[in-house]
Enzyme design. Structure first.
Site, PDB file in Angstrom:
ATOM      1  N   HIS A 185       0.845  -1.207   0.000  1.00 17.41           N
ATOM      2  CA  HIS A 185       0.000   0.000   0.000  1.00 17.41           C
ATOM      3  C   HIS A 185       0.872   1.246   0.000  1.00 17.41           C
ATOM      4  O   HIS A 185       0.615   2.214  -0.692  1.00 17.41           O
ATOM      5  CB  HIS A 185      -0.865   0.065   1.259  1.00 17.41           C
ATOM      6  CG  HIS A 185      -1.850  -1.034   1.356  1.00 17.41           C
ATOM      7  ND1 HIS A 185      -2.791  -1.242   0.391  1.00 17.41           N
ATOM      8  CD2 HIS A 185      -2.035  -1.980   2.291  1.00 17.41           C
ATOM      9  CE1 HIS A 185      -3.514  -2.288   0.742  1.00 17.41           C
ATOM     10  NE2 HIS A 185      -3.070  -2.752   1.879  1.00 17.41           N
ATOM     11  N   ARG A 287      -8.168  -1.239 -14.537  1.00 15.79           N
ATOM     12  CA  ARG A 287      -8.303  -2.521 -13.837  1.00 15.79           C
ATOM     13  C   ARG A 287      -9.753  -2.619 -13.359  1.00 15.79           C
ATOM     14  O   ARG A 287     -10.153  -1.873 -12.462  1.00 15.79           O
ATOM     15  CB  ARG A 287      -7.368  -2.576 -12.628  1.00 15.79           C
ATOM     16  CG  ARG A 287      -5.873  -2.636 -12.970  1.00 15.79           C
ATOM     17  CD  ARG A 287      -5.050  -2.674 -11.691  1.00 15.79           C
ATOM     18  NE  ARG A 287      -3.682  -3.109 -11.897  1.00 15.79           N
ATOM     19  CZ  ARG A 287      -2.626  -2.289 -11.874  1.00 15.79           C
ATOM     20  NH1 ARG A 287      -2.782  -1.000 -11.655  1.00 15.79           N
ATOM     21  NH2 ARG A 287      -1.416  -2.769 -12.062  1.00 15.79           N
ATOM     22  N   ARG A 323      -9.180  -3.458 -19.207  1.00 16.86           N
ATOM     23  CA  ARG A 323      -8.758  -4.858 -19.047  1.00 16.86           C
ATOM     24  C   ARG A 323      -9.922  -5.640 -18.454  1.00 16.86           C
ATOM     25  O   ARG A 323     -10.504  -5.232 -17.447  1.00 16.86           O
ATOM     26  CB  ARG A 323      -7.565  -4.951 -18.096  1.00 16.86           C
ATOM     27  CG  ARG A 323      -7.175  -6.408 -17.861  1.00 16.86           C
ATOM     28  CD  ARG A 323      -5.998  -6.542 -16.962  1.00 16.86           C
ATOM     29  NE  ARG A 323      -6.335  -6.241 -15.588  1.00 16.86           N
ATOM     30  CZ  ARG A 323      -5.445  -6.164 -14.608  1.00 16.86           C
ATOM     31  NH1 ARG A 323      -4.166  -6.312 -14.885  1.00 16.86           N
ATOM     32  NH2 ARG A 323      -5.817  -5.913 -13.375  1.00 16.86           N
ATOM     33  N   GLU A 412       1.924 -11.065 -20.142  1.00 11.30           N
ATOM     34  CA  GLU A 412       2.461 -11.156 -18.783  1.00 11.30           C
ATOM     35  C   GLU A 412       2.844 -12.583 -18.416  1.00 11.30           C
ATOM     36  O   GLU A 412       3.242 -12.866 -17.301  1.00 11.30           O
ATOM     37  CB  GLU A 412       1.508 -10.536 -17.752  1.00 11.30           C
ATOM     38  CG  GLU A 412       0.048 -10.738 -18.007  1.00 11.30           C
ATOM     39  CD  GLU A 412      -0.860  -9.940 -17.063  1.00 11.30           C
ATOM     40  OE1 GLU A 412      -0.373  -9.151 -16.238  1.00 11.30           O
ATOM     41  OE2 GLU A 412      -2.073 -10.140 -17.159  1.00 11.30           O
ATOM     42  N   ASP A 436       3.531  -8.927 -13.592  1.00 11.48           N
ATOM     43  CA  ASP A 436       3.372 -10.383 -13.647  1.00 11.48           C
ATOM     44  C   ASP A 436       4.428 -11.029 -14.531  1.00 11.48           C
ATOM     45  O   ASP A 436       4.890 -12.133 -14.244  1.00 11.48           O
ATOM     46  CB  ASP A 436       1.967 -10.746 -14.148  1.00 11.48           C
ATOM     47  CG  ASP A 436       0.973 -10.754 -13.004  1.00 11.48           C
ATOM     48  OD1 ASP A 436       1.296 -11.331 -11.955  1.00 11.48           O
ATOM     49  OD2 ASP A 436      -0.111 -10.162 -13.145  1.00 11.48           O
ATOM     50  N   CYS A 483       2.067  -1.511 -19.373  1.00 11.59           N
ATOM     51  CA  CYS A 483       1.187  -0.933 -18.353  1.00 11.59           C
ATOM     52  C   CYS A 483       1.551  -1.396 -16.953  1.00 11.59           C
ATOM     53  O   CYS A 483       0.843  -1.111 -15.999  1.00 11.59           O
ATOM     54  CB  CYS A 483      -0.274  -1.233 -18.659  1.00 11.59           C
ATOM     55  SG  CYS A 483      -0.649  -2.994 -18.652  1.00 11.59           S
TER      56      CYS A 483
END
Ligand code: PEP
Ligand code: MG
Length: 558
Positions: A185, A287, A323, A412, A436, A483
């Site tokens: 975070h 997202r 996405r 990814e 990823d 991205c």
């Protein structure tokens, strides 16, 4: 004599100022005695947890966006009936009140930690709930961000979402934490706010309030008691940075005018509202999980259509790359059958979710198709976790059937990068998810802080895979974007362009710096940087080799 503390730089920029530490979390008092009436004590614990839930929910509304979603989820933890049931059991066994709450929370934390991935990351959120509830119970000051009355460098063990969500960038000069990883975070929100941040600075645990530090969020170096020369250099860098940042605007391009679209990553309607107001060419990664996470059933077609229309509406005349749902692994959904998985990150996640739940993808594409038809925004759609050309083909067909004319794939999974030419033959565009792609290339869990070195997007092996995709893109004239977090590192952005990437999507706060650094270098210079990086043996030397090629005029921005 200055002392150096080394950590991991996760949000670029430098800052100089006095340390203020996060108020330490309250602990159950030593020698605490059990209350006379367990039922009354349970009532006190319940009231304290409810007070915390209300506080977190109010903050969620105040801050909105991604941070607000995290706070709403944390408030739900404070109201978890199984937590209260566990406290009840302990009180009835004669445990003192604060100790019972503490032990109940720790036992839930053990379960979450055992589950790994996304669930394990929630441990710090739950402990934050515990700390706040203990403060209420024991009538102590609420732990959290200090307010010394002047700007400061915030130092803490790790920041909870509740802490980061309420940070005021005018007050907090930089953030240094002892724990945390590149996807914590702290890292994500600090980047969003444009505050320099260093995580995993283990020796920062010894810093005291008021000591002076210089924080370099790019190199991860924290200098305690810096020399007057270093302080002057940082002040000068900040001045030049500010002056430079005010000079660039408009579409991204290299010094010799090769267009490179600069786009924003968003996850919520609120993010869209904020990014829509910025000088960027649109969104390179929307997202969509935010619409599904924390729900017991999938959002309806109509609900999705309305949300997509609202998001797209903030980018009239610009482009938004949506996405499709990337559920599974670190983002499990209650209403999705992921099967029984030993290794969720290698399981039914991303596009694979649609194998068992085809209706989810169909409904999403249909909602998006309807929303796209109703707005003047250029809508592109892409699937996460595509591994083979036939998966890409299947997705493109499904998107077209829903009226979405521009459909692509995220790269990814190393298999898709290795066979990029064949994947690109079937899609309108690709976007490389470096987060990823690094995880799967290096067999290194992206949630695990100790593996940050392997997940460093400067790793030459990762750059080799990106190069393969870039080359396929050039020869097939298919647009290639990035991205993942890599796109927001201004130096690496030049390397990516040198590798054939022509759009970069990043935390909105990073667009201005990337624009300026890119504009200072020609395509040939970007290619030389890419070559230098790939010629290195490790991430550190790749970064150093490229740094040596940067134009003097923009070094203050790095
Ligand atoms: C990525 O993997 O780089 C990416 C952009 O997707 P996410 O971080 O949402 O998995
Ligand atoms: Mg990804």
């Amino acid at each position: 004599m200055p002392t150096r503390i080394e950590g991991l730089g996760v949000s670029p920029g430098t800052a100089h100022g006095p340390v203020a530490r996060l108020a330490p979390p309250p602990r159950p008092p030593a020698g605490e005695q059990p209350g006379a009436d367990p039922a009354a004590e349970l009532g006190r614990v319940g009231a304290a947890l409810e007070q915390v839930a209300v506080l977190l929910s109010e903050r969620a509304v105040q801050v909105g966006g991604e941070a607000g979603d995290v706070l709403t989820a944390t408030a739900l933890m404070a109201r978890d009936p199984s937590l209260i049931a566990s406290v009840k059991g302990l009180l009835e066994q004669g445990r003192p009140t604060a100790a019972a709450l503490d032990a109940a929370v720790e036992s839930v934390c053990d379960v979450l930690a055992g589950l790994g991935g996304y669930m394990a990351e929630r441990v710090s959120d739950l402990r934050d709930v515990r700390n706040r509830a203990l403060a209420v119970l024991l009538d102590l000051p609420m732990p959290g961000i200090p307010h010394p009355g002047h700007p400061f460098v915030l130092v803490g063990h790790d920041l909870s979402p509740a802490d980061t969500a309420t940070l005021d960038p005018a007050e907090v000069l930089a953030i240094v934490t002892v724990e945390g990883g590149p996807t914590s975070h702290t890292a994500i929100l600090a980047k969003g706010l444009g505050v320099p941040a260093v995580v995993q600075a283990v020796s920062a645990a010894g810093l005291t309030d008021g000591s002076t530090v210089v924080v370099d969020g790019s190199t991860g170096l924290v200098t305690v008691d810096p020399s007057p020369e270093l302080v002057a250099a940082v002040a000068e860098q900040a001045r030049v940075r500010k002056a430079l940042a005010a000079t660039g605007s408009g579409p991204g391009r290299t010094a010799d005018d090769v267009p490179v679209a600069l786009l924003a990553n968003i996850a919520t309607v609120e993010d869209a509202r904020r990014a829509g107001a910025l000088d960027c060419e649109g969104v390179g990664l929307f997202r969509t999980e935010g619409l599904y996470l924390g729900r017991q059933s999938a959002p309806s077609l109509e609900e999705q259509e309305a949300s997509y229309r609202e998001v797209l509406g903030y980018f009239t005349g610009r482009k938004v790359v949506v996405r499709t749902l990337d559920a599974g692994a670190d983002k499990p959904l209650a209403f999705v059958d992921h099967g029984d998985e030993e290794n969720p990150a290698l399981g039914l996640r991303g596009l694979r979710v649609s194998w068992k739940n085809p209706g989810l993808l169909q409904t999403q594409l249909e909602a998006l198709g309807r929303a796209a038809a109703a707005v003047d925004t250029e809508v592109w759609v892409m699937a996460p976790m595509v591994a083979t050309p036939s998966e890409a083909t299947g997705f493109v067909e499904a998107a077209r059937a829903a009226g979405l004319s521009v459909a692509g794939a995220m790269i990814e999974v190393p298999a898709a990068a290795l066979r990029a030419s064949r994947v690109l033959a079937t899609v309108d565009f690709v976007s490389i998810g470096t987060n990823d792609l690094a995880q799967y290339t290096f067999a290194a869990d992206r949630m695990q802080g100790e593996l940050a070195g392997l997940l460093d997007p400067w790793q030459p092996a990762l750059l080799d895979l990106i190069a393969a995709v870039g080359e396929a893109g050039s020869s097939r004239a298919v647009p290639v974007g990035v991205c993942g977090e890599a796109a927001g590192d201004p130096l690496l952005a030049c390397v990516l362009v040198g590798l054939g990437v022509r759009s970069l999507s990043m935390a909105p706060g990073l667009v201005a710096t990337v624009r300026l650094v890119l504009a200072a270098h020609s395509l040939a210079e970007c290619r030389a940087m890419a070559e230098a990086a790939r010629d290195a043996d490790d991430a550190t030397s790749a970064r150093a080799a490229v740094r040596a090629l940067v134009k003097e005029s923009v070094t203050a921005l790095l």
